[in-house]
Write an enzyme that holds these catalytic residues in place. Structure first.
Site, short mmCIF file in Angstrom:
data_model
loop_
_atom_site.label_atom_id
_atom_site.label_comp_id
_atom_site.label_asym_id
_atom_site.label_seq_id
_atom_site.Cartn_x
_atom_site.Cartn_y
_atom_site.Cartn_z
CB CYS A 1 36.60 70.00 64.27
SG CYS A 1 36.09 69.66 65.99
CD GLU B 1 33.52 68.01 62.83
OE1 GLU B 1 32.42 66.98 63.03
OE2 GLU B 1 34.66 68.27 63.41
#
Length: 228
Positions: free
Chosen positions: A141, A217
């Site tokens: 991230c 993600e």
């Protein structure tokens, strides 16, 4: 496909993630930000979910402070908590406020399954492992958004409606955070597994955390693109 210089550990994890890294950093949602074609409703849905995500992400970085073994590890982890709460979440508040979505509405957002899966996976990596396990789960991230922001900053269509988002993650302040986090991860890896990262017995587990978080993600972008 070369990436930004966020340290040796990140470069190895990124390469080891294979094609899933490109699925994440060049997802259709990302490309919609780049050329301005992303539907506004999808972006706002993503922002609401990401605001909730960042609350848990800040908790995960606070856990990193507790898992740290040295002050040199505690300081940047604590600074990242502050950056998330004071800067990144403020961006979400400002962008949503312009669309008539206030702070109370943001905090009342019901978490999507993809959000639950991702945030709880990262926290579990920290609870069941050590500082380095947590860093491996957090890295996609933090550093992936840095890579995306830097690329989109150079490639975005003029006048795209997502310039503010791109400027946040492509800007020098966030890029400095990425370099600092990359250096933190390198030092933590050397401290715990030695300089031969890829030859360490723990390496497959760490690389697995990174790849799993990257897959999550991709799922987060998928959720954002659906707009629900």
């Amino acid at each position: 496909m070369s990436g930004p210089d966020y340290g040796r550990t990140f470069a190895l994890w990124r390469a080891g993630a294979g094609e899933v890294w490109g699925h994440y950093t060049r997802h259709a949602f990302v490309e919609g930000l780049r050329d301005g074609s992303l539907p506004r409703a999808a972006f706002l849905h993503y922002l609401r979910q990401d605001y909730v995500f960042l609350i848990h992400f800040a908790r995960a970085w606070a856990l990193a402070v507790a898992r740290a073994e040295t002050l040199a590890e505690m300081r940047p982890a604590a600074a990242t908590v502050a950056a998330l709460v004071d800067a990144e979440m403020s961006l979400h508040l400002e962008l949503c406020a312009r669309e008539g979505i206030d702070a109370a509405a943001l905090e009342a957002t019901e978490e999507a399954p993809e959000n639950l899966a991702y945030t709880r996976y990262v926290l579990e990596a920290g609870y069941s492992g050590d500082f380095l396990d947590l860093m491996a789960a957090l890295a996609p991230c933090v550093l992936g958004y840095g890579e995306i922001g830097a690329r989109l900053g150079a490639e975005a269509a003029p006048g795209t409606g997502y310039a503010e988002w791109i400027g946040t993650y492509g800007g020098e302040d966030y890029q400095a955070v990425c370099r600092d986090v990359g250096a933190l991860i390198d030092a933590a890896a050397e401290r715990r597994i030695g300089s031969d990262f890829a030859g360490a017995a723990r390496w497959p587990r760490l690389a697995g955390h990174f790849r799993t978080a990257t897959r999550l993600e991709v799922g987060f972008w998928d959720m954002g693109l659906r707009g629900r």
